[in-house]
Design an enzyme around this catalytic site. Sequence first.
Site, PDB file in Angstrom:
ATOM      1  N   LYS A 265       0.823  -1.181   0.000  1.00 29.27           N
ATOM      2  CA  LYS A 265       0.000   0.000   0.000  1.00 29.27           C
ATOM      3  C   LYS A 265       0.869   1.248   0.000  1.00 29.27           C
ATOM      4  O   LYS A 265       0.390   2.356  -0.239  1.00 29.27           O
ATOM      5  CB  LYS A 265      -0.855   0.040   1.287  1.00 29.27           C
TER       6      LYS A 265
ATOM      7  N   GLU B  86       7.337   2.655  -6.774  1.00 29.42           N
ATOM      8  CA  GLU B  86       7.643   2.126  -5.442  1.00 29.42           C
ATOM      9  C   GLU B  86       7.733   3.249  -4.419  1.00 29.42           C
ATOM     10  O   GLU B  86       8.110   4.372  -4.750  1.00 29.42           O
ATOM     11  CB  GLU B  86       8.998   1.402  -5.481  1.00 29.42           C
ATOM     12  N   ASP B  87       7.426   2.927  -3.190  1.00 30.49           N
ATOM     13  CA  ASP B  87       7.599   3.887  -2.113  1.00 30.49           C
ATOM     14  C   ASP B  87       9.055   3.970  -1.681  1.00 30.49           C
ATOM     15  O   ASP B  87       9.617   5.047  -1.578  1.00 30.49           O
ATOM     16  CB  ASP B  87       6.699   3.541  -0.910  1.00 30.49           C
TER      17      ASP B  87
ATOM     18  N   ASP C 164      14.809  -0.449   0.106  1.00 26.87           N
ATOM     19  CA  ASP C 164      15.597  -0.623   1.321  1.00 26.87           C
ATOM     20  C   ASP C 164      16.737  -1.582   0.980  1.00 26.87           C
ATOM     21  O   ASP C 164      17.757  -1.160   0.447  1.00 26.87           O
ATOM     22  CB  ASP C 164      14.643  -1.163   2.402  1.00 26.87           C
TER      23      ASP C 164
ATOM     24  N   PHE D 142      14.273   3.804   9.897  1.00 32.46           N
ATOM     25  CA  PHE D 142      12.908   3.473   9.539  1.00 32.46           C
ATOM     26  C   PHE D 142      12.091   4.755   9.440  1.00 32.46           C
ATOM     27  O   PHE D 142      12.099   5.577  10.346  1.00 32.46           O
ATOM     28  CB  PHE D 142      12.290   2.518  10.561  1.00 32.46           C
ATOM     29  N   VAL D 143      11.416   4.913   8.313  1.00 31.78           N
ATOM     30  CA  VAL D 143      10.628   6.134   8.096  1.00 31.78           C
ATOM     31  C   VAL D 143       9.155   5.798   7.870  1.00 31.78           C
ATOM     32  O   VAL D 143       8.822   4.700   7.430  1.00 31.78           O
ATOM     33  CB  VAL D 143      11.155   6.960   6.908  1.00 31.78           C
TER      34      VAL D 143
HETATM   35  P1  XMP Z   1      13.351  -4.138   0.594  1.00 31.65           P
HETATM   36  O1  XMP Z   1      14.284  -4.324   1.766  1.00 31.65           O
HETATM   37  O2  XMP Z   1      12.977  -5.453  -0.013  1.00 31.65           O
HETATM   38  O3  XMP Z   1      12.072  -3.533   1.270  1.00 31.65           O
HETATM   39  O4  XMP Z   1      13.924  -3.161  -0.404  1.00 31.65           O
HETATM   40  C1  XMP Z   1      11.109  -2.901   0.562  1.00 31.65           C
HETATM   41  C2  XMP Z   1       9.828  -2.821   1.328  1.00 31.65           C
HETATM   42  O5  XMP Z   1      10.021  -2.808   2.754  1.00 31.65           O
HETATM   43  C3  XMP Z   1       9.236  -1.810   3.360  1.00 31.65           C
HETATM   44  N1  XMP Z   1      10.128  -0.813   4.001  1.00 31.65           N
HETATM   45  C4  XMP Z   1       9.738   0.227   4.747  1.00 31.65           C
HETATM   46  N2  XMP Z   1       8.511   0.642   5.105  1.00 31.65           N
HETATM   47  N3  XMP Z   1       9.483   2.426   6.307  1.00 31.65           N
HETATM   48  C5  XMP Z   1       8.397   1.740   5.891  1.00 31.65           C
HETATM   49  O6  XMP Z   1       7.283   2.126   6.223  1.00 31.65           O
HETATM   50  C6  XMP Z   1      10.742   2.090   5.997  1.00 31.65           C
HETATM   51  O7  XMP Z   1      11.700   2.750   6.396  1.00 31.65           O
HETATM   52  C7  XMP Z   1      10.879   0.915   5.162  1.00 31.65           C
HETATM   53  N4  XMP Z   1      11.954   0.273   4.639  1.00 31.65           N
HETATM   54  C8  XMP Z   1      11.451  -0.770   3.947  1.00 31.65           C
HETATM   55  C9  XMP Z   1       8.407  -1.207   2.251  1.00 31.65           C
HETATM   56  O8  XMP Z   1       7.155  -1.849   2.203  1.00 31.65           O
HETATM   57  C10 XMP Z   1       9.179  -1.521   0.992  1.00 31.65           C
HETATM   58  O9  XMP Z   1       8.388  -1.622  -0.181  1.00 31.65           O
END
Ligand code: XMP
Length: 185
Positions: free
Chosen positions: A47, A103-104, A107, A156-157
Amino acid sequence: MYGDDIASVLISEEQIAEKVEELAELVAKRYPADAPEGDLLLVGVLKGAIFFMTDLAKKLTVPTQMEFMAVSSYGSSTSSSGVVRIMKDLDKDIAGRNVLIVEDIIDSGLTLSWLLRNLSSRNPASLEVVTLLRKPDALRTQVDVMGVGFDIPNEFVVGYGLDYDERYRDLPYIGTLNPKVYGGK
Ligand code: XMP
Ligand code: MG
């Protein structure tokens, strides 16, 4: 409105709006308005990407269509394992289409690299990524992205679609979370 849960505002509403306009220009340059592949297809990852996706779509000067996917990666709530499960798949076939994943946040990059492999096996005409946020220090795999809004520290954001345990998505800015929220001091 969340008391002192938000430790600091990392990216303001105004900064986000400015960046979304820049990214929209970048995207519009890459895709011709009258491509033989038809309208650009934005694929939003639910989401977290919904706010970014809708704001971006409104600023694009090329016709776009929108589809959504939901994926979940096994592992703890604040880190990714790279083992991904599709919770909601696309409704439409993407073969022959120009697809732009929205993408949001990237990470570790593991979720996105899995998604890129999955979608490219469906034979789109092109496949690119635009992400609002990226954490360079957390990257565990190389992923090529067309557009990045902000590179941020490995913290973490939340906000602007991003959640902790489904909360804080409704904040109009990106903020860091007070460690007390997730059980720290
Ligand atoms: P990866 O590690 O696979 O992670 O690149 C991607 C997904 O992990 C979630 N994610 C976060 N969600 N704050 C969040 O609210 C963060 O700092 C964060 N870091 C990773 C997110 O769903 C992302 O698509
Ligand atoms: Mg999440």
